[in-house]
Design a protein around this motif. Structure first.
Motif, short mmCIF file in Angstrom:
data_model
loop_
_atom_site.label_atom_id
_atom_site.label_comp_id
_atom_site.label_asym_id
_atom_site.label_seq_id
_atom_site.Cartn_x
_atom_site.Cartn_y
_atom_site.Cartn_z
N GLU A 423 -8.38 61.79 14.11
CA GLU A 423 -7.33 61.54 13.12
C GLU A 423 -7.80 61.86 11.69
O GLU A 423 -7.10 62.51 10.92
CB GLU A 423 -6.82 60.09 13.22
CG GLU A 423 -5.85 59.77 12.12
CD GLU A 423 -5.11 58.45 12.27
OE1 GLU A 423 -5.28 57.77 13.30
OE2 GLU A 423 -4.34 58.13 11.35
N GLY A 424 -9.01 61.41 11.36
CA GLY A 424 -9.55 61.65 10.01
C GLY A 424 -9.64 63.13 9.70
O GLY A 424 -9.26 63.59 8.61
N LEU A 425 -10.12 63.89 10.67
CA LEU A 425 -10.24 65.34 10.49
C LEU A 425 -8.86 65.97 10.32
O LEU A 425 -8.65 66.84 9.45
CB LEU A 425 -10.97 65.95 11.70
CG LEU A 425 -11.05 67.47 11.78
CD1 LEU A 425 -11.76 68.04 10.57
CD2 LEU A 425 -11.77 67.91 13.05
N ALA A 426 -7.89 65.52 11.12
CA ALA A 426 -6.55 66.10 11.06
C ALA A 426 -5.88 65.84 9.71
O ALA A 426 -5.26 66.73 9.13
CB ALA A 426 -5.69 65.54 12.19
N TRP A 427 -6.06 64.61 9.17
CA TRP A 427 -5.47 64.32 7.84
C TRP A 427 -6.09 65.21 6.78
O TRP A 427 -5.41 65.76 5.91
CB TRP A 427 -5.69 62.85 7.46
CG TRP A 427 -4.72 61.89 8.07
CD1 TRP A 427 -5.02 60.91 8.98
CD2 TRP A 427 -3.30 61.79 7.83
NE1 TRP A 427 -3.88 60.22 9.32
CE2 TRP A 427 -2.82 60.73 8.62
CE3 TRP A 427 -2.41 62.50 7.02
CZ2 TRP A 427 -1.48 60.36 8.64
CZ3 TRP A 427 -1.07 62.13 7.04
CH2 TRP A 427 -0.61 61.08 7.83
N MET A 428 -7.43 65.35 6.87
CA MET A 428 -8.10 66.16 5.85
C MET A 428 -7.66 67.62 5.97
O MET A 428 -7.33 68.27 4.97
CB MET A 428 -9.62 66.04 6.00
CG MET A 428 -10.37 66.79 4.91
SD MET A 428 -12.15 66.58 5.03
CE MET A 428 -12.53 67.71 6.36
N GLU A 429 -7.63 68.11 7.20
CA GLU A 429 -7.26 69.51 7.41
C GLU A 429 -5.84 69.78 6.92
O GLU A 429 -5.60 70.74 6.17
CB GLU A 429 -7.39 69.85 8.91
CG GLU A 429 -7.11 71.31 9.23
CD GLU A 429 -7.43 71.68 10.69
OE1 GLU A 429 -8.07 70.87 11.40
OE2 GLU A 429 -7.03 72.78 11.10
N GLY A 430 -4.91 68.91 7.32
CA GLY A 430 -3.50 69.11 6.93
C GLY A 430 -3.33 69.06 5.42
O GLY A 430 -2.65 69.91 4.82
N THR A 431 -3.97 68.09 4.78
CA THR A 431 -3.81 67.90 3.34
C THR A 431 -4.40 69.06 2.56
O THR A 431 -3.74 69.65 1.68
CB THR A 431 -4.49 66.57 2.92
OG1 THR A 431 -3.89 65.51 3.66
CG2 THR A 431 -4.37 66.32 1.44
N LEU A 432 -5.66 69.41 2.87
CA LEU A 432 -6.31 70.49 2.11
C LEU A 432 -5.57 71.81 2.30
O LEU A 432 -5.35 72.57 1.36
CB LEU A 432 -7.78 70.64 2.55
CG LEU A 432 -8.72 69.48 2.23
CD1 LEU A 432 -10.14 69.80 2.69
CD2 LEU A 432 -8.73 69.16 0.73
N LEU A 433 -5.18 72.05 3.55
CA LEU A 433 -4.52 73.32 3.85
C LEU A 433 -3.18 73.45 3.12
O LEU A 433 -2.89 74.49 2.52
CB LEU A 433 -4.32 73.39 5.36
CG LEU A 433 -4.87 74.62 6.02
CD1 LEU A 433 -5.37 74.30 7.40
CD2 LEU A 433 -3.79 75.64 6.09
N LEU A 434 -2.39 72.38 3.13
CA LEU A 434 -1.09 72.45 2.45
C LEU A 434 -1.27 72.67 0.95
O LEU A 434 -0.55 73.46 0.33
CB LEU A 434 -0.29 71.16 2.68
CG LEU A 434 0.36 71.02 4.06
CD1 LEU A 434 1.13 69.71 4.15
CD2 LEU A 434 1.30 72.19 4.34
N ALA A 435 -2.27 71.99 0.37
CA ALA A 435 -2.51 72.16 -1.07
C ALA A 435 -2.92 73.60 -1.37
O ALA A 435 -2.45 74.22 -2.33
CB ALA A 435 -3.58 71.17 -1.55
N MET A 436 -3.80 74.14 -0.54
CA MET A 436 -4.25 75.52 -0.77
C MET A 436 -3.11 76.52 -0.63
O MET A 436 -2.98 77.46 -1.40
CB MET A 436 -5.35 75.89 0.24
CG MET A 436 -6.67 75.23 -0.05
SD MET A 436 -7.89 75.74 1.15
CE MET A 436 -8.22 77.42 0.60
N LEU A 437 -2.28 76.32 0.39
CA LEU A 437 -1.17 77.26 0.63
C LEU A 437 -0.17 77.22 -0.52
O LEU A 437 0.26 78.25 -1.03
CB LEU A 437 -0.47 76.94 1.95
CG LEU A 437 -1.30 77.12 3.23
CD1 LEU A 437 -0.51 76.64 4.45
CD2 LEU A 437 -1.70 78.57 3.43
N ALA A 438 0.18 75.98 -0.95
CA ALA A 438 1.20 75.85 -2.01
C ALA A 438 0.67 76.36 -3.35
O ALA A 438 1.43 76.83 -4.19
CB ALA A 438 1.63 74.40 -2.13
N ARG A 439 -0.65 76.23 -3.56
CA ARG A 439 -1.23 76.71 -4.81
C ARG A 439 -1.10 78.23 -4.92
O ARG A 439 -0.85 78.77 -5.98
CB ARG A 439 -2.71 76.31 -4.84
CG ARG A 439 -3.45 76.83 -6.03
CD ARG A 439 -4.86 76.31 -6.08
NE ARG A 439 -5.71 76.81 -5.00
CZ ARG A 439 -7.04 76.75 -5.00
NH1 ARG A 439 -7.65 76.19 -6.02
NH2 ARG A 439 -7.74 77.20 -4.00
#
Ligand code: HEM
Length: 474
Positions: A423-439
């Motif tokens: 779960e911890g990995l999934a939250w980090m992956e989802g959050t970082l990825l969305l921020a990078m994509l939207a940036r």
């Protein structure tokens, strides 16, 4: 993510007026007939069906399909019991039991006490300190994927996210810099996913051994993954340096508890390692990719949310610096967007078990062999816990807003002893990825694209026709 406090509320339990031994529920045959004769409603998918059963028949419901009893729990308090006090009365469900043919006895498919032992061994690989190093993998692979997108093109972002999540899991698990044959890996994984629901049908073992093209692909996929995984394990046994990946941790893992009895360190043998690796590839790839794809669909539909996400990403990360694990806790809105996406489109849309021995729920006896369902999809859209439940609103996940809801009104990662280990990995992956994509990119829907994306609830919840969006550099 911090969890909400334990708020308990009154249960709505109704008895079947035709047979007081059972809780209320639909008569499927008559429902089907009415629909055939009068065309009363469009065809429901299984997730919508479970949602309508919860709405129409209360917090504990019962129905019969082909002579089999199904019980569905629809209230956060019952879900809490499902994952804790009731869990010792459960087995893995039929699909998971039959999936042992391809998954072996990994974390997803194994029963106690093997599951607990494997979980103890695997847990250190997913600790916070360990997963922090995977942020670099997420950053570099996401950058590489985005470099392939040409400005102004229209892409199927679901395909892109599946590929990206597979590359990330390959690197985090095996330190594979480039999956040599991404296509072979993808087709192995998708043939497994295709097989899992099929394992439910009668004579599935015969079907599996048959020369049908899909079954030939399944066997070829199994051979490919076995060769790959056993090859990497053999190489690591020869040179056991820590490569910083999940497999290194699994290889190092020893069970102190069991070892104490025999005075020897107990570790995983090659078959157990293989089973855990296949399980991690399968469990870690499509779930994450589907959540991200639905998030991009929702962002494209809600330009205001997308802009707020971009503003946060630019404020925290700047225009082009690579992300790190330290950025993750600062990307609060990105985490909220990911959370709200998994509320509306939980990648695991139902948690299913089989009753191993009779026990009671709310005064009703659950018979041995009955199927038990705790549907994330229905709970996540229950208007008792979510105002205007179909509306996409990431502000439902501010710390303040979370306080007002019961713990199990929201459980995208399950609960209890079988809660997602990553779960911890999934939250980090989802959050970082969305921020990078939207940036980096602006996502817009194709003209005429429906606001409500068609969904296919199978083993995971998928977008039926992918997620086609136009991508423009910001
Ligand atoms: C958004 C992404 C993800 C979601 C929504 C998700 C959801 C879940 C859920 C609901 C379960 C419990 C299933 C049950 O109770 O039967 C689970 C179990 C599991 N997940 Fe995840 N997962 C995600 C990502 C991952 C990743 C990235 C990995 C590995 C790298 C992973 C590995 C596993 C494993 C090994 C289990 C079995 C745990 C056990 O039974 O002890 N998951 N996941």
């Amino acid at each position: 993510m911090s969890t909400a406090p334990d708020i308990r509320t009154e249960l709505d339990i109704r008895t079947d007026p035709r047979d007081p031994r059972y809780p209320a529920g639909p008569r499927l045959f008559s429902r089907l007939l009415t629909r055939q004769l009068f065309g009363t409603s469009r065809r429901q998918n299984p997730a919508e069906f479970m949602q309508s059963v919860a709405r129409d028949f209360g917090d504990l419901t019962h129905y019969n399909i082909a002579g089999r009893h199904f019980y569905q729990v629809n209230h956060p308090d019952l879900i809490a019991d499902f994952f804790t006090t009731d869990a010792p009365h459960h087995h893995r469900n039929l699909v998971m039991q039959r999936s042992r043919d391809v998954l072996g006895h990994g974390l997803l498919t194994s029963e106690e006490p093997l599951h607990m032992r494997q979980r103890r061994l695997a847990q250190p690989a997913f600790l916070r300190s360990r997963i922090a190093s995977y942020a670099d993998v997420i950053a570099s692979y996401t950058n590489a994927q985005m470099r392939r997108w040409s400005n102004g093109s229209t892409l199927d972002l679901h395909r892109e996210m599946l590929e990206l999540a597979l590359r990330i899991v390959g690197k985090c698990l095996f330190d594979l810099d480039e999956i040599n044959d991404l296509h072979a890996m993808e087709s192995a994984v998708s043939s497994f996913m295709y097989f899992m629901p099929l394992s439910f049908v009668p004579f599935s073992r015969l079907v599996q051994a048959s020369p049908l093209p899909a079954m030939r692909r399944l066997r070829a996929g199994q051979r490919y993954l076995d060769e790959l995984i056993y090859g990497v394990i053999a190489e690591r046994r020869r040179d056991p340096r820590d490569r910083g990946d999940l497999l290194s941790m699994l290889l190092q893992a020893t069970d102190a508890e069991e070892g104490a009895a025999t005075n020897a360190a107990i570790s995983m043998n090659d078959t157990q390692l293989r089973d855990e690796c296949v399980t991690i590839i399968l469990a870690g790839h499509e779930t994450t990719a589907n959540a991200l794809s639905f998030a991009l669909h929702l962002l494209a539909q809600h330009a205001d949310v997308q802009q707020r996400l971009r503003d946060e990403a630019l404020a925290v990360l700047g225009p082009d610096r690579p992300v790190t694990a330290d950025d993750y806790p600062k990307l609060k809105y990105a985490t909220q967007v990911f959370a709200e996406t998994m509320r509306l489109y939980p990648p695991v849309w139902v948690t299913a078990r089989m009753c191993a021995e009779p026990y009671q729920i709310a005064g009703f006896t659950i018979p041995k062999g009955a199927a038990l369902n705790a549907p994330q999809y229905a709970l996540h859209r229950d208007p008792r816990w979510w105002t205007d439940p179909d509306r996409f609103d990431p502000d439902r996940f501010t710390d303040g807003a979370k306080q007002g809801r019961p713990r199990y009104a929201y459980f995208p990662f399950g609960g209890g002893s079988r809660q997602c280990i990553a779960e911890g990995l999934a939250w980090m992956e989802g959050t970082l990825l969305l921020a990078m994509l939207a940036r980096q990119f602006r996502f817009t829907p194709e003209p005429g694209a429906p606001e409500n994306i068609p969904i296919s609830p199978s083993i995971t919840l998928r977008p039926t026709h992918g997620v086609r969006l136009s991508v423009d550099r910001t």
